[in-house]
Scaffold this active site. Structure first.
Site, short mmCIF file in Angstrom:
data_model
loop_
_atom_site.label_atom_id
_atom_site.label_comp_id
_atom_site.label_asym_id
_atom_site.label_seq_id
_atom_site.Cartn_x
_atom_site.Cartn_y
_atom_site.Cartn_z
N ILE A 72 0.82 -1.21 0.00
CA ILE A 72 0.00 0.00 0.00
C ILE A 72 0.86 1.27 0.00
CG2 ILE A 72 -0.26 0.35 2.51
CD1 ILE A 72 -3.31 0.56 1.99
N GLU A 114 6.38 -4.73 11.16
CA GLU A 114 5.18 -4.01 11.62
C GLU A 114 3.95 -4.90 11.63
OE1 GLU A 114 4.85 -0.67 9.00
OE2 GLU A 114 6.75 0.20 9.68
N HIS A 147 5.62 -12.06 5.96
CA HIS A 147 5.56 -11.53 4.60
C HIS A 147 6.98 -11.30 4.11
CE1 HIS A 147 5.30 -8.26 7.53
NE2 HIS A 147 5.99 -7.51 6.67
P1 AMP Z 1 6.99 -4.75 7.68
O1 AMP Z 1 7.53 -3.47 8.24
O2 AMP Z 1 8.05 -5.62 7.10
O3 AMP Z 1 6.09 -5.45 8.67
O4 AMP Z 1 6.10 -4.31 6.44
C1 AMP Z 1 4.73 -4.16 6.47
C2 AMP Z 1 4.32 -3.64 5.11
O5 AMP Z 1 2.93 -3.82 4.97
C3 AMP Z 1 4.61 -2.16 4.88
O6 AMP Z 1 5.46 -2.02 3.73
C4 AMP Z 1 3.24 -1.55 4.65
O7 AMP Z 1 3.23 -0.51 3.69
C5 AMP Z 1 2.43 -2.77 4.17
N1 AMP Z 1 0.99 -2.71 4.39
C6 AMP Z 1 0.34 -2.41 5.55
N2 AMP Z 1 -0.99 -2.49 5.36
C7 AMP Z 1 -1.19 -2.86 4.08
C8 AMP Z 1 -2.34 -3.13 3.27
N3 AMP Z 1 -3.58 -3.02 3.76
N4 AMP Z 1 -2.16 -3.50 1.99
C9 AMP Z 1 -0.91 -3.60 1.46
N5 AMP Z 1 0.22 -3.37 2.17
C10 AMP Z 1 0.08 -3.00 3.46
#
Ligand code: AMP
Length: 121
Positions: free
Chosen positions: A34, A99, A104
């Site tokens: 996102i 986060e 992922h």
């Molecule tokens: P991390 O810091 O590795 O946990 O990355 C979490 C990622 O999830 C970040 O790059 C966010 O931009 C992404 N993210 C959070 N919510 C969404 C969503 N609803 N759809 C797509 N990506 C998301």
């Protein structure tokens, strides 16, 4: 860490919130981040309830592990970036800056991605 079924990626898997899909297999879903940090930025997640790479590598079945790893390569090929190259990254826990508490991997592509880590300090 216990898996929280209310995390945002669990909601995406259940279809409760939308995503922009790249591919879906029996074991994994890939969708656009996102808040992209590169010209192409896609997340690949396993369908099973795993918090992180640590949890997944300890507890997932061989079929889940194979299916997830294959989906990462398939995602890159679907994006058409396998020839020019790309980066696969997974943040784990506090020090990793994770986060969302559902495993992922980030697939970054579309430009020269520069150094692997920014300089500390
Ligand atoms: P991390 O810091 O590795 O946990 O990355 C979490 C990622 O999830 C970040 O790059 C966010 O931009 C992404 N993210 C959070 N919510 C969404 C969503 N609803 N759809 C797509 N990506 C998301």
């Amino acid at each position: 860490m216990t898996y929280d079924p209310n995390n945002v990626f669990a909601k995406i898997l259940r279809g409760e919130i939308p995503c922009k899909p790249v591919l879906e297999t029996e074991y994994a879903l890939a969708f656009h981040d996102i808040n992209p940090q590169a010209p192409m930025h896609v997340l690949v997640i396993p369908k099973g309830a795993y918090v992180s790479m640590d949890d997944f590598s300890s507890h997932a079945t061989p079929e889940e592990i194979t299916g997830f790893i294959r989906a990462i390569g398939e995602t890159a090929r679907t994006l058409g970036v396998e020839a020019d190259g790309y980066r696969v990254l997974s943040n784990v826990g506090l020090n990793g800056g994770q986060e969302v508490p559902h495993l992922h991997v980030h697939v970054f592509a579309g430009c020269n991605l520069g150094p692997m880590l920014s300089k500390r300090g």
